[in-house]
Design a protein around this motif. Structure first.
Motif, PDB file in Angstrom:
ATOM      1  N   GLY A  92      -2.014  -8.620  12.608  1.00  0.00           N
ATOM      2  CA  GLY A  92      -0.610  -8.404  12.872  1.00  0.00           C
ATOM      3  C   GLY A  92      -0.263  -6.967  12.549  1.00  0.00           C
ATOM      4  N   SER A  93       0.522  -6.751  11.481  1.00  0.00           N
ATOM      5  CA  SER A  93       0.934  -5.398  11.125  1.00  0.00           C
ATOM      6  C   SER A  93      -0.116  -4.716  10.244  1.00  0.00           C
ATOM      7  N   HIS A  94      -0.048  -3.372  10.211  1.00  0.00           N
ATOM      8  CA  HIS A  94      -1.112  -2.577   9.605  1.00  0.00           C
ATOM      9  C   HIS A  94      -1.216  -2.757   8.096  1.00  0.00           C
ATOM     10  N   ASP A  95      -0.150  -3.211   7.451  1.00  0.00           N
ATOM     11  CA  ASP A  95      -0.200  -3.403   6.005  1.00  0.00           C
ATOM     12  C   ASP A  95      -1.202  -4.470   5.582  1.00  0.00           C
ATOM     13  N   ILE A  96      -1.666  -5.297   6.532  1.00  0.00           N
ATOM     14  CA  ILE A  96      -2.703  -6.289   6.216  1.00  0.00           C
ATOM     15  C   ILE A  96      -3.955  -5.593   5.691  1.00  0.00           C
ATOM     16  N   MET A  97      -4.095  -4.305   5.999  1.00  0.00           N
ATOM     17  CA  MET A  97      -5.261  -3.563   5.512  1.00  0.00           C
ATOM     18  C   MET A  97      -5.338  -3.572   3.988  1.00  0.00           C
ATOM     19  N   MET A  98      -4.220  -3.817   3.313  1.00  0.00           N
ATOM     20  CA  MET A  98      -4.255  -3.885   1.854  1.00  0.00           C
ATOM     21  C   MET A  98      -5.178  -4.998   1.379  1.00  0.00           C
ATOM     22  N   ARG A 126      11.577  -0.105   3.403  1.00  0.00           N
ATOM     23  CA  ARG A 126      11.285  -1.322   2.654  1.00  0.00           C
ATOM     24  C   ARG A 126      10.157  -2.123   3.294  1.00  0.00           C
ATOM     25  N   MET A 127       9.717  -1.718   4.471  1.00  0.00           N
ATOM     26  CA  MET A 127       8.692  -2.478   5.184  1.00  0.00           C
ATOM     27  C   MET A 127       7.301  -2.005   4.777  1.00  0.00           C
ATOM     28  N   PRO A 128       6.478  -2.902   4.247  1.00  0.00           N
ATOM     29  CA  PRO A 128       5.128  -2.513   3.817  1.00  0.00           C
ATOM     30  C   PRO A 128       4.306  -1.851   4.919  1.00  0.00           C
ATOM     31  N   ALA A 129       4.526  -2.234   6.179  1.00  0.00           N
ATOM     32  CA  ALA A 129       3.759  -1.640   7.272  1.00  0.00           C
ATOM     33  C   ALA A 129       4.025  -0.151   7.406  1.00  0.00           C
ATOM     34  N   GLU A 130       5.139   0.319   6.846  1.00  0.00           N
ATOM     35  CA  GLU A 130       5.486   1.733   6.953  1.00  0.00           C
ATOM     36  C   GLU A 130       5.190   2.517   5.678  1.00  0.00           C
ATOM     37  N   ASN A 131       4.752   1.833   4.602  1.00  0.00           N
ATOM     38  CA  ASN A 131       4.514   2.565   3.351  1.00  0.00           C
ATOM     39  C   ASN A 131       3.295   2.087   2.573  1.00  0.00           C
ATOM     40  N   LEU A 147       0.250   2.795   2.593  1.00  0.00           N
ATOM     41  CA  LEU A 147      -0.704   3.817   2.143  1.00  0.00           C
ATOM     42  C   LEU A 147      -0.330   4.349   0.766  1.00  0.00           C
ATOM     43  N   MET A 148       0.963   4.439   0.478  1.00  0.00           N
ATOM     44  CA  MET A 148       1.369   4.901  -0.843  1.00  0.00           C
ATOM     45  C   MET A 148       0.895   3.932  -1.916  1.00  0.00           C
ATOM     46  N   GLN A 149       0.949   2.645  -1.612  1.00  0.00           N
ATOM     47  CA  GLN A 149       0.441   1.653  -2.568  1.00  0.00           C
ATOM     48  C   GLN A 149      -1.069   1.821  -2.742  1.00  0.00           C
ATOM     49  N   MET A 150      -1.776   2.035  -1.640  1.00  0.00           N
ATOM     50  CA  MET A 150      -3.217   2.196  -1.715  1.00  0.00           C
ATOM     51  C   MET A 150      -3.581   3.450  -2.517  1.00  0.00           C
ATOM     52  N   PHE A 151      -2.791   4.514  -2.356  1.00  0.00           N
ATOM     53  CA  PHE A 151      -3.095   5.781  -3.034  1.00  0.00           C
ATOM     54  C   PHE A 151      -2.725   5.767  -4.516  1.00  0.00           C
TER      55      PHE A 151
END
Length: 380
Positions: free
Chosen positions: A129-135, A164-169, A171-175
Motif C-alpha cells: 500500500g503506502s510507502h511507510d510500510i517499509m518501516m 501527520r501522515m506516516p507515508a510522508e515522514n 524516513l525521519m523515524q527511520m533516521f
C-alpha cells in the motif's frame, strides 16, 4: 519450513482468491500462474522458493482508511499471465497480510512474517500500500539489533515533519529511531523541485547518499552496486513517469518503464537484498491497468535478476574472481572482479568488501580515492 514457523505467520495471512485473477480459467503450462506455488487452500512450500510474494494493502499511513486489495489483485492477475522464462526461479505466493486493528498492528504482522522468512534466507517482495510500510522491513533488523543498509527509489524524500501522515515522514523515524541500526541509506531518483534543500543537507550530514533522477538516468548502470549493497529496498511508483505508470499523479517525470525494470533486476541479482517493497499503487487512479502491468513487468525482471544472480560465486571462492591489489593516496586495498558476471567489489579498511563499479577501480588505478570508497570508509 518448520511447522512452528508456518504456524507463526499463517495467522497473519489471507489466501489468494485465484478465481478473481484468472476468471476461473486455467493457466497454460508456460505461464507464471501455472508455475507459482500460490496460497489458495494449502500453504506454499516456502523452503523451495527463491522469491516469496506477499501482498499488503495497508494505506492508512497515507490517509486511506479503508483496505482495498483490488490493486494487489490486479498486479497478480497481470503477473501470472506472463510467460515463465526462468525455470530455475521458484515462486511462492503466501497471500495478503491481514489488516490490524491499528496501523502499528499491520506493521507488526508484516515484520513477523519478514522475520520468519529472513531466518530462512529468503528474498521477499511486498506488493504494498503506502510507502511507510517499509518501516516493517526496517523493524526486522531493529528487533534483531542488526545493522541495515536501505535503498529508497522515490521521487520524493518522505521527511515532511509537518505532516501527520506516516507515508510522508517515515524516513525521519527511520533516521532518528533510538537505538538506531541504520548503517547506510541511499535515495535513488529524487526530483529536486519536490525536495527542500535543507532535507538534502540533513542527508549529507548523516553521510547518506542521494541520487537525482536526471543523473541516474544518464548512468543507470552506476546504481547496480548501490542496489547490490542494500538489505532492504522500497520502490515507490512515484519514481516512474506518469506515462508509464498512470496511477502516479504526483509528477509526469521520472524513470521510464524499462529503467524501473532494470533497477528491479539489480535487486534480484543482489545476494544481500532480503526484502523489496513496491509501494504507492492506487488502483483507483490507474488507467487500463497500465500501472499494474508495469509492476508485473518489474516483478518479472526481479525474477530475471534472481536467475542471473544464481550464476555468481560467493566472494570466499576467490578462484572465480580476478584480484587487483593497489595503493591509492597511501591506502592499500584490493578490488575483486567476478569472472562470471564482471561485477566489482572493493575492500574497506576493516577488510570487508562492498559492491562497487569498474569506474571505482579505474579511479583508484589513477591514484585517486573513489568517492564510494571514501564515504564507506567514513561510515566505519
Amino acid at each position: 519450513m518448520a511447522f512452528s514457523a508456518i504456524d507463526t505467520i499463517i495467522d497473519f495471512l489471507e489466501p489468494v482468491n485465484l478465481s478473481l485473477l484468472n476468471n476461473d480459467e486455467d493457466y497454460n503450462s508456460k505461464q507464471l500462474g501455472s508455475a507459482a506455488d500460490i496460497y489458495t487452500s494449502n500453504f506454499p512450500d516456502v523452503d523451495a522458493a527463491d522469491l516469496i510474494i506477499v501482498g499488503c494493502s495497508e494505506a492508512r499511513g497515507a490517509g486511506v482508511p479503508k483496505r482495498d486489495d483490488d490493486g494487489i489483485n490486479a498486479v497478480r492477475a497481470h503477473f501470472y499471465n506472463l510467460y515463465h522464462w526462468h525455470a530455475e526461479v521458484k515462486i511462492a505466493d503466501i497471500g495478503n497480510v491481514k489488516s490490524g486493528a491499528s496501523l502499528e498492528d499491520t506493521y507488526a504482522a508484516l515484520q513477523q512474517i519478514l522475520s520468519e522468512l529472513s531466518a530462512l534466507n529468503k528474498k521477499v517482495v511486498i506488493i504494498g500500500g503506502s510507502h511507510d510500510i517499509m518501516m516493517a522491513q526496517y523493524d526486522v533488523f531493529d528487533a534483531q539489533q542488526k545493522l541495515v543498509e536501505a535503498v529508497c527509489i522515490d521521487a520524493i524524500l518522505d521527511m515532511n515533519v509537518d505532516s501527520r501522515m506516516p507515508a510522508e515522514n517515515f524516513l525521519m523515524q527511520m533516521f532518528t529511531k533510538e537505538p538506531n541500526y541504520l548503517k547506510h541509506y541511499n535515495h535513488i531518483g529524487f526530483q529536486s523541485y519536490f525536495v527542500h534543500p535543507s532535507m538534502l543537507e540533513t542527508i549529507d550530514k548523516l553521510r547518506f547518499d542521494c541520487y537525482r533522477v536526471g543523473i541516474v538516468k544518464e548512468h543507470i548502470e552506476t546504481m547496480e552496486p548501490v542496489v547490490r549493497n542494500a538489505d532492504i529496498i522500497g520502490f515507490d511508483i512515484t519514481a516512474i513517469q506518469h506515462s508509464h505508470a498512470p496511477a502516479n499523479r504526483i509528477t509526469p517525470n521520472g524513470f521510464n518503464g524499462e529503467e524501473a525494470c532494470l533497477l528491479m533486476q539489480y535487486a534480484g541479482m543482489s545476494s544481500i537484498a532480503g526484502s523489496i517493497g513496491i509501494y504507492g499503487y492506487n488502483y483507483r487512479q490507474d488507467i487500463s491497468d497500465l500501472t499494474a502491468k508495469q509492476i508485473s513487468h518489474m516483478l518479472w525482471y526481479l525474477m530475471d535478476g534472481i536467475q542471473k544472480g544464481k550464476n555468481e560465486a560467493p566472494l570466499e571462492q576467490r578462484e572465480y574472481f580476478n584480484e587487483f591489489r593497489l595503493m591509492f593516496a597511501d591506502f592499500e586495498t584490493m578490488f575483486l572482479q567476478s569472472k562470471k558476471t564482471q561485477r566489482w567489489w572493493m575492500q574497506l579498511p576493516d577488510k570487508t568488501f562492498v559492491a562497487c563499479s569498474g569506474k571505482d577501480y579505474a579511479t583508484a588505478l589513477n591514484n585517486d580515492i573513489p568517492e564510494r570508497w571514501l564515504r564507506a570508509a567514513e561510515r566505519l
